[in-house]
Design a protein around this motif. Structure first.
Motif, PDB file in Angstrom:
ATOM      1  N   LYS A 140       0.926  -0.977   0.022  1.00 53.87           N
ATOM      2  CA  LYS A 140      -0.009  -0.110  -0.164  1.00 53.87           C
ATOM      3  C   LYS A 140       0.900   1.132  -0.047  1.00 53.87           C
ATOM      4  O   LYS A 140       1.739   1.269   0.679  1.00 53.87           O
ATOM      5  N   LEU A 141       0.566   2.114  -0.843  1.00 53.80           N
ATOM      6  CA  LEU A 141       1.492   3.182  -0.819  1.00 53.80           C
ATOM      7  C   LEU A 141       1.330   4.283   0.178  1.00 53.80           C
ATOM      8  O   LEU A 141       0.223   4.883   0.488  1.00 53.80           O
ATOM      9  N   THR A 142       2.156   4.679   1.007  1.00 52.62           N
ATOM     10  CA  THR A 142       2.059   5.523   2.142  1.00 52.62           C
ATOM     11  C   THR A 142       2.107   6.884   1.569  1.00 52.62           C
ATOM     12  O   THR A 142       2.800   7.252   0.444  1.00 52.62           O
ATOM     13  N   THR A 143       1.719   7.889   2.269  1.00 58.83           N
ATOM     14  CA  THR A 143       2.133   9.574   2.033  1.00 58.83           C
ATOM     15  C   THR A 143       3.398   9.679   2.077  1.00 58.83           C
ATOM     16  O   THR A 143       3.854  10.764   1.331  1.00 58.83           O
ATOM     17  N   ASP A 144       4.305   9.101   2.542  1.00 61.99           N
ATOM     18  CA  ASP A 144       5.741   9.077   2.249  1.00 61.99           C
ATOM     19  C   ASP A 144       6.352   8.634   1.136  1.00 61.99           C
ATOM     20  O   ASP A 144       7.553   8.592   0.970  1.00 61.99           O
ATOM     21  N   GLY A 145       5.473   7.953   0.149  1.00 63.12           N
ATOM     22  CA  GLY A 145       5.809   7.547  -1.120  1.00 63.12           C
ATOM     23  C   GLY A 145       6.446   6.116  -0.899  1.00 63.12           C
ATOM     24  O   GLY A 145       7.542   5.697  -1.702  1.00 63.12           O
ATOM     25  N   ASP A 204      -4.129  -1.372  12.760  1.00 61.17           N
ATOM     26  CA  ASP A 204      -4.901  -2.431  12.290  1.00 61.17           C
ATOM     27  C   ASP A 204      -4.464  -2.692  10.847  1.00 61.17           C
ATOM     28  O   ASP A 204      -4.554  -1.940   9.986  1.00 61.17           O
ATOM     29  N   PRO A 205      -3.869  -3.808  10.581  1.00 56.58           N
ATOM     30  CA  PRO A 205      -3.093  -3.972   9.519  1.00 56.58           C
ATOM     31  C   PRO A 205      -4.119  -4.144   8.327  1.00 56.58           C
ATOM     32  O   PRO A 205      -4.065  -4.086   7.011  1.00 56.58           O
ATOM     33  N   THR A 206      -5.376  -4.324   8.751  1.00 57.99           N
ATOM     34  CA  THR A 206      -6.604  -4.586   7.691  1.00 57.99           C
ATOM     35  C   THR A 206      -7.040  -3.197   7.233  1.00 57.99           C
ATOM     36  O   THR A 206      -7.857  -3.247   6.277  1.00 57.99           O
ATOM     37  N   LYS A 207      -6.762  -2.150   7.763  1.00 58.55           N
ATOM     38  CA  LYS A 207      -7.434  -0.892   7.236  1.00 58.55           C
ATOM     39  C   LYS A 207      -6.339  -0.050   6.689  1.00 58.55           C
ATOM     40  O   LYS A 207      -5.282  -0.237   6.641  1.00 58.55           O
ATOM     41  N   THR A 208      -7.055   0.607   5.688  1.00 58.74           N
ATOM     42  CA  THR A 208      -6.224   1.701   4.777  1.00 58.74           C
ATOM     43  C   THR A 208      -6.557   3.192   5.267  1.00 58.74           C
ATOM     44  O   THR A 208      -7.279   3.591   4.686  1.00 58.74           O
ATOM     45  N   LYS A 209      -5.872   3.680   6.360  1.00 61.57           N
ATOM     46  CA  LYS A 209      -6.297   4.770   6.791  1.00 61.57           C
ATOM     47  C   LYS A 209      -5.841   6.058   5.999  1.00 61.57           C
ATOM     48  O   LYS A 209      -4.533   5.952   5.483  1.00 61.57           O
ATOM     49  N   THR A 210      -6.411   7.144   5.662  1.00 60.67           N
ATOM     50  CA  THR A 210      -5.823   8.014   4.826  1.00 60.67           C
ATOM     51  C   THR A 210      -4.754   9.061   5.633  1.00 60.67           C
ATOM     52  O   THR A 210      -4.048   9.743   5.029  1.00 60.67           O
ATOM     53  N   ASP A 211      -4.458   8.800   6.914  1.00 58.33           N
ATOM     54  CA  ASP A 211      -3.411   9.545   7.234  1.00 58.33           C
ATOM     55  C   ASP A 211      -2.079   8.898   7.235  1.00 58.33           C
ATOM     56  O   ASP A 211      -1.148   9.513   7.231  1.00 58.33           O
ATOM     57  N   PHE A 212      -2.068   7.758   6.816  1.00 59.61           N
ATOM     58  CA  PHE A 212      -0.816   6.895   6.426  1.00 59.61           C
ATOM     59  C   PHE A 212      -0.687   6.757   4.849  1.00 59.61           C
ATOM     60  O   PHE A 212       0.297   6.763   4.187  1.00 59.61           O
ATOM     61  N   SER A 216      -4.892   7.688  -3.778  1.00 63.42           N
ATOM     62  CA  SER A 216      -5.087   6.824  -4.829  1.00 63.42           C
ATOM     63  C   SER A 216      -4.882   5.517  -4.437  1.00 63.42           C
ATOM     64  O   SER A 216      -5.352   4.433  -5.085  1.00 63.42           O
ATOM     65  N   GLU A 217      -4.461   5.514  -3.173  1.00 56.25           N
ATOM     66  CA  GLU A 217      -4.144   4.097  -2.569  1.00 56.25           C
ATOM     67  C   GLU A 217      -5.421   3.294  -2.514  1.00 56.25           C
ATOM     68  O   GLU A 217      -5.643   2.132  -2.930  1.00 56.25           O
ATOM     69  N   ILE A 218      -6.555   4.162  -1.960  1.00 60.28           N
ATOM     70  CA  ILE A 218      -7.880   3.418  -1.764  1.00 60.28           C
ATOM     71  C   ILE A 218      -8.525   3.240  -3.208  1.00 60.28           C
ATOM     72  O   ILE A 218      -9.097   2.181  -3.303  1.00 60.28           O
TER      73      ILE A 218
END
Ligand code: SF4
Lengths: 259, 432
Positions: A140-145, A204-212, A216-218
């Motif tokens: 999953k692509l983090t906001t840090d690239g 929670d490894p199953t969630k994709t929160k937008t703070d991390f 476009s990841e979602i």
């Protein structure tokens, strides 16, 4: 003369540590050895416990010895089986190494030999887990690239998958993090290094929160889920087969299974 | 490069539109069963993205147990043809969509970076003309290779009737090319796809075959010669749509393997999708067991040293459904058995029912250390429930009754609890 006293060799749990133990067992002609990883030191009731300090030079000598007596596959099998972390794997491997050293033909093809068989079966299940991780890692692509993935493999396979991901994802930064063993691999576009992360308590490894993670990841997760659903052919549905290929314990890391 | 910016905006002009296109064009592509992503030798160059040197990975499995390895989509499902067996046919009343070249590139790259896929499998309905369509497929592959420095796997469909020049270009960027012959017999093709003819399928296949041979021979002399379709060509046949026999299917398959050096032939049980009276009606079962038997036969031809006519011939035009083709062959050829596992060569070991090639290799290696008996074979994990009737080893214990094929068959069928009824997918162990 063989030294038949009972010994417990306590070591740091690394492969080099184990090879150093093998070195000592040979040097002291010990014939009755059990192993203990430092994390779970127990006083043994009988015999004496010796603490073995990992010595890269000695480990290397043993490793070269193993390599000269087995095929490339055979020596890799020893390392792979070691990563299974199974109880008493060390004693089994010591037995394997002892037999390999005295065998005339490279012993790794003697499939009717019980030790060879056991070691190769264990190595095979570790190998299967390695392949599963190569397949089931979902970045999953983090906001840090950075492309980030969690895993919780049954065995300690990170060292085995490093090369695969490095040659495949040479132009992107990535982290594959083993939540069970609490360490990960980080590739910074140059090399792969081991690292530890302080993950938030409520992570929670199953969630994709937008703070991390990026927006476009979602989107891409959604597209992938859509794709996965579209590829089904209802008239051929066979869930038994599906679960056989993708055991349920892996589902929580597979974005296509999280809908 | 393709690092995605952090802006909240989508990288697509309209996310919903992409979503809809993907659903339509993935759904239309799913009937092509090929999923292989192995056999290429393309490695990562200049620290680009991707690597296709490995064995090919199944990143997931569909709910029917098929491997998901590639992003398998159509560029468009508009088509000027009306092949009866195809969902994309002109006369079918379905939603149509078309991707732009860049959209396919973006999806591929972003799926690949997340480790969802090994690469792209791009096919298409034929819009305007064969060349017009092929040109666009090539454009996608070219963009991926040259602009994105993508070294993952690319499988392109060769559009029947496409020009030699385009096929040549396609092979420079793709790892694999395939033309689906779909209908095993000429007569069937005439009935179900009257606008098409065999020559249109064969022409691009022949061009690719010749180019592969030429590039390979040049590469022997000049190392820097680029690779040309390094994972070769494949094709697919639909099973059970046109009343063909297994003999016709496998002899056609054998012909294509030999004549065009194909890497794989896929067999796809026909899934009823229309009320056309020329075809099995909707609700008819997909012939999955038959499909599995054909794959087993294919395996026997490619890896076990069988000739197609040993298994299928004029006396024996269809495969048994109740026993696998290797067991079927053995039961008809009892004179070759029992085989001595301590002496027989690889070729004969491979013919023992129930024995896979892995077991054959293990036996060959292990018998260098000692003569093998039943315990050794069991320890090595050799499946003996069927094999035991066909072999002798270092033991006085072996099947002494002089059984005929039919007698033995009924004994074996009684002892094996119809395991084969579940084994319906080609992805499974074929001789487990
Ligand atoms: S040409 Fe291809 S896509 Fe078009 S109807 Fe025939 S099989 Fe389907």
């Amino acid at each position: 003369m063989l030294n038949s006293e009972e010994y417990t060799l306590s070591y740091d749990g690394t492969f080099d540590g184990f090879l150093t133990c093998v070195f000592h067992s040979y040097e002291q002609k010990m014939s009755n050895v059990t192993f203990q990883r430092n994390q779970h030191v127990q006083q043994s009731l009988f015999g004496s416990t010796i603490e073995i300090i990992t010595d890269l030079e000695k480990a290397d000598r043993v490793w070269k010895g193993i390599k000269s007596k087995t095929s490339a596959r055979g020596s890799l099998r020893v390392y792979t089986a070691f990563l299974s972390e199974q109880a008493q794997i060390e004693a089994l491997l010591l037995n394997y190494i002892q037999q390999a050293f005295i065998s005339v033909l490279p012993m790794d093809f003697d499939f009717a030999n019980e030790t060879v068989l056991k070691v190769s079966q264990i190595a095979k299940s570790v190998g299967r887990e390695k392949h599963r991780m190569e397949a089931f890692v979902r970045f999953k692509l983090t906001t840090d690239g950075i492309y980030f993935a969690n895993i919780e493999p049954d065995f300690d396979v990170l060292p085995l998958i490093s090369k695969h991901f490095k040659s495949r994802y040479a132009d992107q930064k990535w982290i594959i993090y083993d939540l069970k063993r609490n360490y990960g691999l980080y590739y910074d576009l140059k090399r792969v290094e081991m690292m530890q992360l302080a993950l938030p308590d409520d992570y929670d490894p199953t969630k994709t929160k937008t703070d991390f993670f990026t927006n476009s990841e979602i989107e891409f997760q959604t597209l992938w889920q859509d794709y996965f659903e579209s590829t089904n052919i209802a008239s051929r549905k066979n869930m038994k087969l599906h679960v056989q290929h993708v055991p349920k314990r892996y589902w929580k890391y597979l974005s296509e299974k999280l809908r | 490069m393709t690092q995605i910016s952090n802006s909240p905006k989508s990288i697509f002009m309209s996310f919903e539109r992409i979503q809809e296109k993907l659903k339509i064009l993935a759904d239309a592509a799913k009937y092509d069963v090929s999923c292989a992503s192995s056999g290429s030798k393309r490695s990562n160059i200049n620290k680009g993205l991707g690597d296709a040197t490995g064995m090919g990975i199944c990143h997931s499995y569909t709910e029917d147990g098929r491997c998901v390895s590639l992003l398998k989509i159509l560029l468009t499902n508009y088509c000027i043809f009306d092949c009866a067996y195809c969902v994309t046919r002109k006369s079918n009343d379905i939603k149509r969509a078309a991707f732009q070249v860049q959209e396919v590139v973006d999806l591929t790259i972003n799926f690949y970076r997340r480790n969802y896929i090994e690469g792209l499998f791009l096919s298409s309905g034929i819009f305007k003309s064969a060349d017009y369509t092929m040109e666009r497929l090539v454009a996608v592959a070219k963009k991926l290779r040259l602009e994105e420095n993508f070294n993952g796997y690319i499988h392109l469909k060769s559009i029947p009737g496409a020009s030699d020049e385009l096929m040549k270009e396609a092979g420079l960027y793709a790892d694999r090319l395939s033309v689906n012959i779909e209908i095993p017999t000429k007569e069937g093709l005439k009935l179900l796809a009257p606008e098409k003819n065999r020559e249109d399928f064969i022409k691009p296949m022949l061009k690719v075959k010749n180019e592969i041979i030429q590039y390979q021979s040049e590469k022997k002399i000049i190392k820097s010669t680029p690779t040309f379709a390094p994972a070769g060509q494949s094709t697919q046949m639909i099973i059970g749509a046109s009343g063909e026999s297994d003999q016709q299917i496998m002899w056609t398959s054998n012909y294509f393997y030999k004549k065009f050096n194909l890497k794989r032939v896929y067999y796809s049980g026909y899934i009823p999708i229309s009320h056309d009276p020329r075809l099995p009606q909707i609700g008819t079962d997909v012939p999955m067991l038959r499909e599995n038997r054909l794959y087993q036969t294919d395996w026997l031809m490619r890896f076990y040293g069988f000739e197609v006519h040993e298994i299928l011939n004029n006396e024996h035009q269809n495969l048994d459904l109740d026993v696998d083709p290797k067991l079927g062959w053995a039961l008809r050829n009892m004179a070759h058995f029992p085989v001595d596992v301590n002496k027989a060569d690889k070729f004969m070991l491979a013919r023992i029912p129930g024995l896979g090639m892995k077991s054959v290799h293990k036996i060959l290696q292990a018998r260098q250390f000692r003569n093998l008996n039943w315990d050794h074979l069991k320890l090595m994990g050799v499946a003996l429930n069927r094999a035991k009737y066909f072999l002798v080893c270092d033991s006085r214990d072996f099947e002494r009754r002089d059984l005929t094929g039919p007698q033995l068959k009924s004994i074996i069928l009684q002892n094996t609890t119809s395991k084969y009824q579940n084994i319906l997918s080609p992805q499974l162990n074929l001789f487990g």
